[in-house]
Design an enzyme around this catalytic site. Structure first.
Site, PDB file in Angstrom:
ATOM      1  N   GLU A  17       0.804  -1.209   0.000  1.00  0.00           N
ATOM      2  CA  GLU A  17       0.000   0.000   0.000  1.00  0.00           C
ATOM      3  C   GLU A  17       0.842   1.267   0.000  1.00  0.00           C
ATOM      4  OE1 GLU A  17      -2.280  -1.582   3.746  1.00  0.00           O
ATOM      5  OE2 GLU A  17      -1.388   0.330   4.248  1.00  0.00           O
TER       6      GLU A  17
ATOM      7  N   CYS B 253       3.517   8.337   1.009  1.00  0.00           N
ATOM      8  CA  CYS B 253       4.211   7.387   1.871  1.00  0.00           C
ATOM      9  C   CYS B 253       4.244   6.047   1.145  1.00  0.00           C
ATOM     10  CB  CYS B 253       3.439   7.292   3.187  1.00  0.00           C
ATOM     11  SG  CYS B 253       4.043   6.011   4.277  1.00  0.00           S
TER      12      CYS B 253
ATOM     13  N   CYS C 143       6.898  -7.387   6.845  1.00  0.00           N
ATOM     14  CA  CYS C 143       8.024  -6.812   7.599  1.00  0.00           C
ATOM     15  C   CYS C 143       8.460  -7.788   8.679  1.00  0.00           C
ATOM     16  CB  CYS C 143       7.598  -5.489   8.241  1.00  0.00           C
ATOM     17  SG  CYS C 143       8.945  -4.628   9.089  1.00  0.00           S
TER      18      CYS C 143
ATOM     19  N   CYS D 150       7.645  -4.999  15.434  1.00  0.00           N
ATOM     20  CA  CYS D 150       7.227  -4.013  16.434  1.00  0.00           C
ATOM     21  C   CYS D 150       5.823  -4.408  16.905  1.00  0.00           C
ATOM     22  CB  CYS D 150       7.226  -2.607  15.837  1.00  0.00           C
ATOM     23  SG  CYS D 150       8.857  -2.104  15.263  1.00  0.00           S
TER      24      CYS D 150
ATOM     25  N   CYS E 268       2.546  -2.522  15.671  1.00  0.00           N
ATOM     26  CA  CYS E 268       2.458  -2.162  14.253  1.00  0.00           C
ATOM     27  C   CYS E 268       1.737  -3.239  13.453  1.00  0.00           C
ATOM     28  CB  CYS E 268       3.853  -1.949  13.695  1.00  0.00           C
ATOM     29  SG  CYS E 268       3.879  -1.558  11.933  1.00  0.00           S
TER      30      CYS E 268
ATOM     31  N   GLY F 268       7.129  -2.263   5.688  1.00  0.00           N
ATOM     32  CA  GLY F 268       8.501  -2.728   5.492  1.00  0.00           C
ATOM     33  C   GLY F 268       9.526  -1.891   6.224  1.00  0.00           C
TER      34      GLY F 268
ATOM     35  N   CYS G  49      -0.320   2.510   8.192  1.00  0.00           N
ATOM     36  CA  CYS G  49       0.618   1.443   8.507  1.00  0.00           C
ATOM     37  C   CYS G  49       0.102   0.027   8.324  1.00  0.00           C
ATOM     38  CB  CYS G  49       1.090   1.601   9.954  1.00  0.00           C
ATOM     39  SG  CYS G  49       1.416   3.291  10.396  1.00  0.00           S
TER      40      CYS G  49
HETATM   41  N1  SAH Z   1      10.161   0.279   9.366  1.00  0.00           N
HETATM   42  C1  SAH Z   1      10.327   1.698   9.346  1.00  0.00           C
HETATM   43  C2  SAH Z   1       9.331   2.438   8.488  1.00  0.00           C
HETATM   44  C3  SAH Z   1       7.882   2.025   8.510  1.00  0.00           C
HETATM   45  S1  SAH Z   1       6.861   2.425   9.894  1.00  0.00           S
HETATM   46  C4  SAH Z   1      10.368   2.253  10.752  1.00  0.00           C
HETATM   47  O1  SAH Z   1      10.177   1.485  11.679  1.00  0.00           O
HETATM   48  O2  SAH Z   1      10.626   3.430  10.919  1.00  0.00           O
HETATM   49  C5  SAH Z   1       6.684   4.171   9.922  1.00  0.00           C
HETATM   50  C6  SAH Z   1       6.423   4.718  11.316  1.00  0.00           C
HETATM   51  O3  SAH Z   1       5.068   4.447  11.754  1.00  0.00           O
HETATM   52  C7  SAH Z   1       7.305   4.100  12.369  1.00  0.00           C
HETATM   53  O4  SAH Z   1       7.749   5.108  13.253  1.00  0.00           O
HETATM   54  C8  SAH Z   1       6.347   3.147  13.068  1.00  0.00           C
HETATM   55  O5  SAH Z   1       6.796   2.799  14.349  1.00  0.00           O
HETATM   56  C9  SAH Z   1       5.085   3.945  13.076  1.00  0.00           C
HETATM   57  N2  SAH Z   1       3.854   3.176  13.305  1.00  0.00           N
HETATM   58  C10 SAH Z   1       3.632   1.867  13.103  1.00  0.00           C
HETATM   59  N3  SAH Z   1       2.378   1.529  13.432  1.00  0.00           N
HETATM   60  C11 SAH Z   1       1.777   2.666  13.830  1.00  0.00           C
HETATM   61  C12 SAH Z   1       0.444   2.982  14.272  1.00  0.00           C
HETATM   62  N4  SAH Z   1      -0.488   2.056  14.343  1.00  0.00           N
HETATM   63  N5  SAH Z   1       0.178   4.269  14.589  1.00  0.00           N
HETATM   64  C13 SAH Z   1       1.124   5.222  14.486  1.00  0.00           C
HETATM   65  N6  SAH Z   1       2.377   4.992  14.060  1.00  0.00           N
HETATM   66  C14 SAH Z   1       2.704   3.732  13.746  1.00  0.00           C
END
Ligand code: SAH
Length: 339
Positions: A89, A102, A109, A113, A116, A156, A330
């Site tokens: 996406e 974005c 991935c 986390c 996420c 990713g 995300c």
């Molecule tokens: N893998 C990379 C880039 C993708 S995530 C990274 O970790 O930076 C982009 C950002 O969105 C990251 O800071 C991630 O922690 C955050 N993120 C993930 N899930 C989220 C959510 N549900 N709400 C807000 N931010 C989120």
């Protein structure tokens, strides 16, 4: 056979030199691809027939396709289908200053986390550069406008697909191509230290954002698996090296999770951790997902956290919320489609 959108200018020039052609033709080809936006070599009418035939032999024009689109006033969310059927996406956001997109960097991935959605699907494969370039091309085609900035924050971990991401950045940054200025490109990583060090050597003016999300190892270990490999203190040391080397300001991303990382003490500890560094903190309101154990911090808590950082001399902003209502955060759209 390689996809033509995988080729940065210098690669295309080398290819042309290797087949006994003049190097300037790379600029003509880029003009067709990225300015005139044709989708076949036959349309490149200022190239000789035999060069067109050779290009057709050596390259393909495969495209990803838009499978689904959701629109709200500030956001468009795109679900793309790749040639092999995998789904990724991208999200478009309308700002006062222009349009940002974005993009995703991998199918799934592996970073794991806990809060996420993207990590619900383990990494299936890396995206090739062309599959990231085309996310932007297809969105520009859809909205009939230019995209002015790009953030690599979709599904990713970009630094787990390092070479393709650097290649992608050089393609969209090329003045004869999509021409997105390096300062308008941001790559976000969960903190893969060896790759951050490598990135500092690239001589690119691209912005770096770090998903820190916690002021200490205790909290970070609980929410981000990557912290077991690269701890908070090692990451901070690495960022100091990066800043010393590049002289560039780094963004610290901090997602506000209710009762996990949003207390007064957490703010004080974060301020101490990054004090004096050339960074700014971007507080991210959490977008609630199927990980029901995580809730968003209240607006009031976010404001308090913000104030404490400010009072302690830290540059801080609160991220505007985009797209929550259309699952634009995300990996959510994809997750709904697949499950
Ligand atoms: N893998 C990379 C880039 C993708 S995530 C990274 O970790 O930076 C982009 C950002 O969105 C990251 O800071 C991630 O922690 C955050 N993120 C993930 N899930 C989220 C959510 N549900 N709400 C807000 N931010 C989120």
């Amino acid at each position: 056979m390689n996809n033509i959108y995988n080729y940065k200018m210098s690669d295309l020039e080398n290819y042309l030199l290797n087949i006994g052609e003049k190097k300037y033709k790379a600029k003509q080809i880029y003009d067709w691809l990225y300015m005139k936006k044709v989708k076949s070599f036959d349309s490149m009418t200022n190239l000789k027939k035999d060069l067109i035939a050779k290009l057709k032999e050596d390259f393909n024009f495969d495209y990803i396709s838009i499978k689904k689109k959701q629109k709200s006033s500030l956001t468009n969310k795109y679900l793309f289908s790749l040639k092999d059927g995998n789904l990724i996406e991208a999200v478009l956001m309308r700002h006062d200053y222009g349009i940002s997109v974005c993009v995703s960097s991998q199918v799934g991935c592996n970073m794991g986390c806990k809060f996420c959605e993207s990590g619900r699907l383990k990494k299936v494969r890396d995206l090739e550069s062309y599959e990231i370039v085309e996310q932007i091309l297809l969105i520009e085609e859809d909205i009939k406008k230019r995209v002015s900035s790009v953030v690599i924050m979709g599904i990713g971990e970009p630094f787990d697909n390092y070479d393709n991401i650097m290649n992608f950045i050089r393609i969209i940054n090329d003045p004869f191509g999509i021409n997105i200025g390096a300062r308008h490109i941001t790559v976000s990583t969960c903190g893969l230290i060896p790759k951050i060090d490598k990135f500092s050597e690239e001589n690119l003016q691209v912005n770096l954002a770090i998903s820190l999300h916690a002021p200490n190892n205790n909290i970070r270990n609980n929410i981000m698996n990557v912290n077991k490999a690269y701890s908070v203190d090692e990451l901070i040391e690495c960022l100091k090296r990066y800043i010393a080397k590049t002289n560039r300001r780094v963004t610290i991303e901090y997602v506000m999770l209710n009762s996990v990382n949003d207390s007064y003490d957490n703010a004080i500890e974060l301020a101490r951790l990054i004090k004096g560094m050339n960074v700014y903190v971007n507080l991210i309101p959490y977008n609630e997902t199927s990980h029901i154990e995580f809730k968003k911090s209240s607006k009031d808590t976010i404001m308090k956290f913000y104030d404490i950082l400010k009072k302690n001399g830290i540059n801080v902003t609160i991220r505007k919320e985009f797209g929550g209502s259309i699952d634009a955060a995300c990996g959510q759209l994809r997750a709904k489609e697949v499950e």
